[in-house]
Design a protein around this motif. Sequence first.
Motif, PDB file in Angstrom:
ATOM      1  N   THR A 102      55.084  34.550  98.611  1.00  0.00           N
ATOM      2  CA  THR A 102      55.953  35.713  98.378  1.00  0.00           C
ATOM      3  C   THR A 102      56.786  35.532  97.107  1.00  0.00           C
ATOM      4  O   THR A 102      56.898  36.439  96.273  1.00  0.00           O
ATOM      5  CB  THR A 102      56.871  35.938  99.587  1.00  0.00           C
ATOM      6  N   ILE A 103      57.362  34.342  96.986  1.00  0.00           N
ATOM      7  CA  ILE A 103      58.181  34.069  95.794  1.00  0.00           C
ATOM      8  C   ILE A 103      57.327  34.118  94.522  1.00  0.00           C
ATOM      9  O   ILE A 103      57.736  34.672  93.493  1.00  0.00           O
ATOM     10  CB  ILE A 103      58.863  32.692  95.929  1.00  0.00           C
ATOM     11  N   THR A 104      56.106  33.554  94.604  1.00  0.00           N
ATOM     12  CA  THR A 104      55.220  33.543  93.434  1.00  0.00           C
ATOM     13  C   THR A 104      54.817  34.949  93.022  1.00  0.00           C
ATOM     14  O   THR A 104      54.890  35.312  91.829  1.00  0.00           O
ATOM     15  CB  THR A 104      53.957  32.718  93.732  1.00  0.00           C
ATOM     16  N   ILE A 105      54.391  35.749  94.009  1.00  0.00           N
ATOM     17  CA  ILE A 105      53.973  37.122  93.719  1.00  0.00           C
ATOM     18  C   ILE A 105      55.145  37.959  93.218  1.00  0.00           C
ATOM     19  O   ILE A 105      55.017  38.744  92.267  1.00  0.00           O
ATOM     20  CB  ILE A 105      53.339  37.769  94.964  1.00  0.00           C
ATOM     21  N   GLY A 106      56.327  37.773  93.843  1.00  0.00           N
ATOM     22  CA  GLY A 106      57.507  38.525  93.438  1.00  0.00           C
ATOM     23  C   GLY A 106      57.908  38.204  92.000  1.00  0.00           C
ATOM     24  O   GLY A 106      58.228  39.101  91.200  1.00  0.00           O
ATOM     25  N   THR A 107      57.878  36.925  91.666  1.00  0.00           N
ATOM     26  CA  THR A 107      58.227  36.518  90.296  1.00  0.00           C
ATOM     27  C   THR A 107      57.215  37.065  89.292  1.00  0.00           C
ATOM     28  O   THR A 107      57.574  37.531  88.210  1.00  0.00           O
ATOM     29  CB  THR A 107      58.282  34.986  90.204  1.00  0.00           C
ATOM     30  N   ALA A 108      55.909  36.986  89.674  1.00  0.00           N
ATOM     31  CA  ALA A 108      54.862  37.494  88.788  1.00  0.00           C
ATOM     32  C   ALA A 108      55.028  38.989  88.553  1.00  0.00           C
ATOM     33  O   ALA A 108      54.873  39.477  87.418  1.00  0.00           O
ATOM     34  CB  ALA A 108      53.500  37.191  89.384  1.00  0.00           C
ATOM     35  N   LEU A 109      55.345  39.747  89.604  1.00  0.00           N
ATOM     36  CA  LEU A 109      55.541  41.189  89.451  1.00  0.00           C
ATOM     37  C   LEU A 109      56.746  41.500  88.574  1.00  0.00           C
ATOM     38  O   LEU A 109      56.732  42.446  87.782  1.00  0.00           O
ATOM     39  CB  LEU A 109      55.717  41.832  90.836  1.00  0.00           C
ATOM     40  N   LEU A 110      57.814  40.688  88.736  1.00  0.00           N
ATOM     41  CA  LEU A 110      59.008  40.887  87.912  1.00  0.00           C
ATOM     42  C   LEU A 110      58.703  40.658  86.433  1.00  0.00           C
ATOM     43  O   LEU A 110      59.104  41.461  85.571  1.00  0.00           O
ATOM     44  CB  LEU A 110      60.109  39.929  88.380  1.00  0.00           C
ATOM     45  N   PHE A 111      57.970  39.570  86.144  1.00  0.00           N
ATOM     46  CA  PHE A 111      57.612  39.287  84.752  1.00  0.00           C
ATOM     47  C   PHE A 111      56.661  40.343  84.191  1.00  0.00           C
ATOM     48  O   PHE A 111      56.731  40.694  83.016  1.00  0.00           O
ATOM     49  CB  PHE A 111      56.963  37.899  84.652  1.00  0.00           C
ATOM     50  N   TRP A 112      55.760  40.844  85.049  1.00  0.00           N
ATOM     51  CA  TRP A 112      54.822  41.884  84.589  1.00  0.00           C
ATOM     52  C   TRP A 112      55.568  43.174  84.260  1.00  0.00           C
ATOM     53  O   TRP A 112      55.253  43.849  83.262  1.00  0.00           O
ATOM     54  CB  TRP A 112      53.784  42.124  85.674  1.00  0.00           C
ATOM     55  N   LYS A 113      56.564  43.491  85.091  1.00  0.00           N
ATOM     56  CA  LYS A 113      57.348  44.695  84.852  1.00  0.00           C
ATOM     57  C   LYS A 113      58.120  44.593  83.536  1.00  0.00           C
ATOM     58  O   LYS A 113      58.287  45.584  82.810  1.00  0.00           O
ATOM     59  CB  LYS A 113      58.307  44.921  86.023  1.00  0.00           C
ATOM     60  N   LYS A 114      58.609  43.399  83.234  1.00  0.00           N
ATOM     61  CA  LYS A 114      59.343  43.184  81.992  1.00  0.00           C
ATOM     62  C   LYS A 114      58.415  42.887  80.813  1.00  0.00           C
ATOM     63  O   LYS A 114      58.862  42.552  79.716  1.00  0.00           O
ATOM     64  CB  LYS A 114      60.336  42.040  82.172  1.00  0.00           C
ATOM     65  N   LYS A 115      57.076  42.968  81.063  1.00  0.00           N
ATOM     66  CA  LYS A 115      56.046  42.791  80.040  1.00  0.00           C
ATOM     67  C   LYS A 115      56.034  41.374  79.448  1.00  0.00           C
ATOM     68  O   LYS A 115      55.745  41.161  78.271  1.00  0.00           O
ATOM     69  CB  LYS A 115      56.212  43.817  78.915  1.00  0.00           C
ATOM     70  N   TYR A 116      56.390  40.397  80.309  1.00  0.00           N
ATOM     71  CA  TYR A 116      56.248  39.015  79.891  1.00  0.00           C
ATOM     72  C   TYR A 116      54.809  38.545  80.063  1.00  0.00           C
ATOM     73  O   TYR A 116      54.401  37.549  79.461  1.00  0.00           O
ATOM     74  CB  TYR A 116      57.165  38.107  80.707  1.00  0.00           C
ATOM     75  N   LEU A 117      54.048  39.253  80.932  1.00  0.00           N
ATOM     76  CA  LEU A 117      52.645  38.900  81.188  1.00  0.00           C
ATOM     77  C   LEU A 117      51.718  39.954  80.601  1.00  0.00           C
ATOM     78  O   LEU A 117      52.074  41.104  80.492  1.00  0.00           O
ATOM     79  CB  LEU A 117      52.405  38.766  82.698  1.00  0.00           C
TER      80      LEU A 117
END
Length: 311
Positions: free
Chosen positions: A296-311
């Motif tokens: 959950t923490i991994t997916i949540g962090t990944a989604l946050l970074f994707w939203k901020k266009k870090y990924l």
Amino acid sequence: MLTIYQSDTQGALQEVNQFKKGCWIHLTHPSDEEKQRLISELNIDLDFLNDALDEEETARIDKENGQVILFVEVPISQKEGDKEIYTTVPLGIMVTEDYFLTVCLKETDVMKDFVQGNVKNFYTHMTTRFVLQILFRTSNYFLQGLKRINKHRENLEISMRKSLKNNELLSVLAIQKSLVYFSTALEDNSLLVERLLSGSFLKMYDDDQELLEDVKIEMRQAIKTTEIYSTILGNVMNGFSSIISNNLNHKVKLLSALTIIVTLPMIIATYYGMNVKLPMQDHPQAFNIIMILSATITIGTALLFWKKKYL
């Protein structure tokens, strides 16, 4: 190699064996014997020959003992590794009442045009016109070299848009070096022409005024073209430098984001790997709960970074 030419009554260029009044003596990478022949038979100054064969000699004009001495920088192309570099070589010219002498370390296209009869209204005894024709052909070959340089730059720019490699960057540096050589040589030649215009070195005839104007126009055009191409090349290099920097920043940001995403579940795994009493250690579903929490923490962090266009 020492070659003697003379124009006949019809204006055709003939090769002769002896020095004659009104002849053109052309030396290309002369041997010691050929230089000694000129010194002994024509009383040519050895310093003039050495200066003409010095690759570092710059354009200038002098008058000594009734002899007009000019050094003109002529464009040539040569290989530097697997890269083609456009540079210049000095052409020494000596004008006297009896003969016209040219000395160069390498064979150039400029002088080939005269030998092959590609220059109209060329006569070996018309020394002032001969000098102006050499300057005109030299400026013309500078322009031709600049066109080839610009075409090469355009092809490199297209290649660099697809894939930026070290070989292409080295080619751009070779072009930049060529433009520096051309710019310096053209400025020196331009100063020579300005001094020639004073009329204190060569007698200017009315029939040569149009040719003189053509020389000035070609010289100015070559200088302006060099400045434009240098500016374009500088802008291209600055543009690609910004692209490289931007791409590097994006990759660093991506790697940083991935490192954070992977580190968070590792912290949880490390915490529960300690040999001490921990929460939920006796719970029958402890392993599943920890895995779900980490995911959950991994997916949540990944989604946050994707939203901020870090990924």
